[in-house]
Scaffold this active site. Structure first.
Site, PDB file in Angstrom:
ATOM      1  N   GLU A  97       0.824  -1.209   0.000  1.00 26.52           N
ATOM      2  CA  GLU A  97       0.000   0.000   0.000  1.00 26.52           C
ATOM      3  C   GLU A  97       0.864   1.266   0.000  1.00 26.52           C
ATOM      4  O   GLU A  97       0.710   2.147   0.855  1.00 26.52           O
ATOM      5  CB  GLU A  97      -0.958  -0.019   1.194  1.00 26.52           C
ATOM      6  CG  GLU A  97      -1.896  -1.209   1.175  1.00 26.52           C
ATOM      7  CD  GLU A  97      -3.028  -1.131   2.205  1.00 26.52           C
ATOM      8  OE1 GLU A  97      -2.832  -0.503   3.245  1.00 26.52           O
ATOM      9  OE2 GLU A  97      -4.106  -1.693   1.933  1.00 26.52           O
ATOM     10  N   GLU A 152      -6.226  -8.062  -1.044  1.00 24.73           N
ATOM     11  CA  GLU A 152      -6.620  -8.136   0.361  1.00 24.73           C
ATOM     12  C   GLU A 152      -8.100  -7.847   0.486  1.00 24.73           C
ATOM     13  O   GLU A 152      -8.622  -6.954  -0.194  1.00 24.73           O
ATOM     14  CB  GLU A 152      -5.893  -7.071   1.194  1.00 24.73           C
ATOM     15  CG  GLU A 152      -4.453  -7.334   1.472  1.00 24.73           C
ATOM     16  CD  GLU A 152      -3.866  -6.238   2.364  1.00 24.73           C
ATOM     17  OE1 GLU A 152      -4.604  -5.648   3.168  1.00 24.73           O
ATOM     18  OE2 GLU A 152      -2.670  -5.963   2.230  1.00 24.73           O
TER      19      GLU A 152
HETATM   20  C1  GLA Z   1      -4.179  -3.030   4.880  1.00 20.16           C
HETATM   21  C2  GLA Z   1      -2.790  -3.600   4.994  1.00 20.16           C
HETATM   22  C3  GLA Z   1      -2.726  -4.866   5.777  1.00 20.16           C
HETATM   23  C4  GLA Z   1      -3.650  -4.818   6.972  1.00 20.16           C
HETATM   24  C5  GLA Z   1      -5.045  -4.509   6.507  1.00 20.16           C
HETATM   25  C6  GLA Z   1      -6.051  -4.503   7.645  1.00 20.16           C
HETATM   26  O1  GLA Z   1      -4.838  -3.377   3.753  1.00 20.16           O
HETATM   27  O2  GLA Z   1      -2.165  -3.766   3.752  1.00 20.16           O
HETATM   28  O3  GLA Z   1      -1.392  -5.059   6.187  1.00 20.16           O
HETATM   29  O4  GLA Z   1      -3.210  -3.832   7.852  1.00 20.16           O
HETATM   30  O5  GLA Z   1      -5.054  -3.241   5.942  1.00 20.16           O
HETATM   31  O6  GLA Z   1      -7.356  -4.267   7.180  1.00 20.16           O
END
Ligand code: GLA
Ligand code: ZN
Length: 668
Positions: A153, A305
């Site tokens: 991210e 994710e």
């Molecule tokens: C983000 C991060 C993960 C985790 C999720 C939790 O997407 O990339 O490492 O922290 O949030 O929802």
């Protein structure tokens, strides 16, 4: 070129983030067995492993990761191997505090969380390259590794002196001289003329409003700086491995980065999606975001994710029922994702995310949630043929990061005309009807779309305007929403009758923006009364338009603009301009009428879409998501087979309460 198709030859990808470093070795074996039982095909490993892989500068400890990768490989689980650069180890911050980011007040942040890096810090960059190169060299030939995952991210904005210097260099490349910068930004206001480059800083907190051209360029610069970081790591990987795809996970409509400018550098477009089960708008927002990702990818993308149940970062974290989890996952597949990955495999008992759901909850595998995870694994395995199929879209919605950034600066006529809510409002009727939509740039090739919608395109540069005009010249149909094409590429308001780049084609010219007092104003028929789209209500926003040759579809009834046009179109019927925010029903009728006039029909086999049913077509597959608590009877135009059960349906199919079905036309 490596692509997502390299990972999906045997079907959809299923799995999640796996953080074995948080567990004893005995658990690793249990994990692999449970992954197999759940039909997991791929896990992302190493996202936050820097401090373990390199406990001290240049001391590389890869042994534990060797073991993890071997175990996964023996178990037949593929690996998306991450570079751990989203969370530098404490030793790096201690050794060089300038690797830490600085906030807009000029305060340096501390380590102790994650994403504590300055994107332009030479030390951070050098160390990120070094660890990436060690990882790539060590595991490029490991048979488990099928993809590389850069950082996590990427999105940190920093306002430090080092970023200031990089920003100045970026501006020098863009403008060449201070005179050109002054002319582009318009620094004559408030005595902002710079007499040397050194005077230009990031947009740090100041006593009053900042210059919108300055903040806009800083956002562009930050996006570019983060892209450089991505490229630096990608290049280290490419130096040893040219065959496996490289990704980095996006965050949907994330304001910190212009993902469109990144897309060309990324082999697999992947995204993190966390629709809030408590938010009734979440499904439509998620579907739009998935369409954005598919459009950036130009085809299938990957849901990197999602949550199997509750997240832990909202104030109040509502869990997902089994049915809801299945819907969120299959919606992404319906909109082009070639897999479903969750954060994370096993719930962490420690750390800030100790209450975040996972594929294996704290209570273990003999649980409602884990059984749901196993069932989803079986379902995805049965949907193998969906992988690689395309979504057909005849409608495009224009979205542009620069425009979003510029539109949401303070000190505009209203802060109530927001870009994403407008986008979602226009997208909703199409989504409800199950009509495929792409999300495009003003400069995208538009010729294949029957209809282009620009719900809120405040900033439109000259190239974008020329491209949209070219699309109209070639026979296209464009509908522009309120307060669009107001500013040029430097966030400078275009002078003249608005929308300036289109007023001649439209046959109408705007003179004044007219935010409305609280409440509503009527919308009634224009040239034809009653209006073909029916009557309704306007709120928040109006504009005073002067007609030359345009036709008027709706006019305001009541209020300061009583009798003035609210919705107009060019004489040829191909350019439409909506100068207000109508109620949802009127907006739906108008948009569906445009869709209909342009000869755009649904590609799904439903004779009618009942309310509360979400439908999406991907290739030959029809996804039906029942949002209601009652079973829904859905009329079908052709005989369909339920892909998961093999049962045949016609002339209707029943979708159980909160259920999700995947159909395919029966072979005739
Ligand atoms: C983000 C991060 C993960 C985790 C999720 C939790 O997407 O990339 O490492 O922290 O949030 O929802
Ligand atoms: Zn910085």
């Amino acid at each position: 070129m490596p692509t997502l198709a390299d990972l999906t030859s045997r079907g959809l990808v299923y799995g999640g983030d796996y953080n074995p470093e948080q567990w004893e070795r005995a658990t690793w074996r249990e994990d692999v067995a449970a992954m197999q039982a759940a039909r997991v095909t791929m896990v992302t490993v190493g996202v936050f492993s820097w401090a373990l892989l390199e406990p001290e500068r240049d001391r590389f400890e890869p042994g534990w990761m060797d073991e993890v990768l071997d175990l996964l490989h023996e178990g037949g689980i593929a690996v998306d191997l991450a570079t751990p650069t989203a969370s530098p180890p404490p030793w790096l911050a201690t050794e060089d505090p300038q690797t830490l980011p600085v906030d807009a007040s000029g305060r340096r942040l501390h380590h102790g969380s994650r994403t504590h890096y300055c994107p332009t810090s030479p030390t951070y960059r050098e160390r990120a390259r070094a660890i990436t190169s060690r990882i790539a060299e060590r595991w490029a030939d490991h048979p488990a590794v099928v993809m590389w995952h850069v950082n996590n991210e990427l999105g940190t904005t920093c306002w430090c002196p080092r970023c200031a210097a990089s920003f100045r260099a970026w501006l020098q490349r863009r403008y060449g001289t201070l005179e050109r910068l002054a002319a582009s930004w318009g620094t004559a206001v408030w005595s902002q003329r710079y007499s040397s480059w050194e005077q230009i800083a990031p947009p740090l907190h100041a006593p009053y409003l900042l210059h919108p051209a300055h903040t806009l360029d800083y956002r562009r610069f930050v996006s570019d700086a983060l892209l450089e970081l991505y490229r630096a790591e990608r290049d280290e990987i490419r130096a040893v491995d040219t065959s496996r795809p490289v990704t980095t996970n996006f965050m949907g409509f994330f304001p910190g980065v212009d993902y469109r400018s990144w897309a060309g550098d990324i082999d697999v477009i992947s995204d993190d999606s966390y629709p809030d089960p408590a938010d009734p708008q979440a499904p439509v927002a998620a579907a739009l975001t998935h369409d954005l990702m598919r459009s950036l990818a130009g085809g299938p993308w990957l849901l990197m994710e999602q949550a199997t149940s509750a997240v832990s970062w909202r104030g109040h974290n509502v869990p997902k029922t089994t049915a809801r989890m299945r819907q969120d996952a299959l919606r992404a597949v319906a909109h082009g994702s070639d897999g479903v990955l969750s954060f994370q495999w096993r719930a962490s008992p420690t750390g800030p995310e100790r209450f975040h759901s996972a594929m294996v909850p704290h209570a273990g595998t003999e649980t409602r949630l884990h059984r749901a995870v196993q069932q989803l694994g079986r379902d995805l395995a049965s949907l193998a043929e969906v992988a690689g199929t395309e979504v057909q879209a005849d409608v495009a919605i224009v979205f542009d990061w620069s425009s979003w950034w510029a539109a949401e600066e303070p000190a505009t006529p209203t802060d109530r005309l927001r870009v994403l809510p407008q986008l979602r409002a226009w997208y909703r009727p199409l989504w409800e009807a199950g009509i495929g939509v792409d999300v495009v740039a003003p400069t995208s090739d538009l010729q294949r779309y029957r209809l282009v919608l620009a719900p809120q395109l405040y900033l439109l540069d000259d190239d974008g305007a020329a491209n949209l005009r070219g699309y109209l010249d070639a026979g296209g149909c464009l509908a522009l929403g309120p307060f669009s094409a107001v500013a040029d590429g430097h966030a400078r308001v275009r002078t003249g009758g608005f929308p300036v780049p289109f007023a001649d084609l439209l046959g109408a010219e705007g003179e004044e923006w007219w935010p409305l007092p609280d409440g509503t104003v009527g919308l009634v028929g224009g040239d034809h009364a009653p209006a073909p789209v029916g009557h309704g209500q306007a709120s928040v926003w109006a504009e005073r338009l002067r007609m030359t040759t345009a036709m008027c579809d709706l006019r305001f009834a009541g209020g300061d603009l009583d009798g003035e046009p609210a919705l107009v179109h060019s004489r040829d019927g191909r350019l439409h301009y909506l100068a207000t925010i109508p109620d949802a029903g009127l907006l739906r009728r108008w948009l569906l009428q445009l869709v209909d006039r342009r000869g755009i029909g649904p590609t799904h086999p439903l004779a009618r879409v009942p309310s509360d049913l979400e439908v999406a077509q991907r290739g030959p597959f029809t996804f039906l998501l029942n949002h209601s608590d009652a079973a829904l009877e859905v009329p079908l135009r052709s005989v369909c087979v339920d892909v998961l059960t093999g049962s045949t349906h016609h002339p209707h199919v029943t979708v159980p309460r909160s259920g999700t079905l995947v159909l395919r036309k029966a072979p005739s």
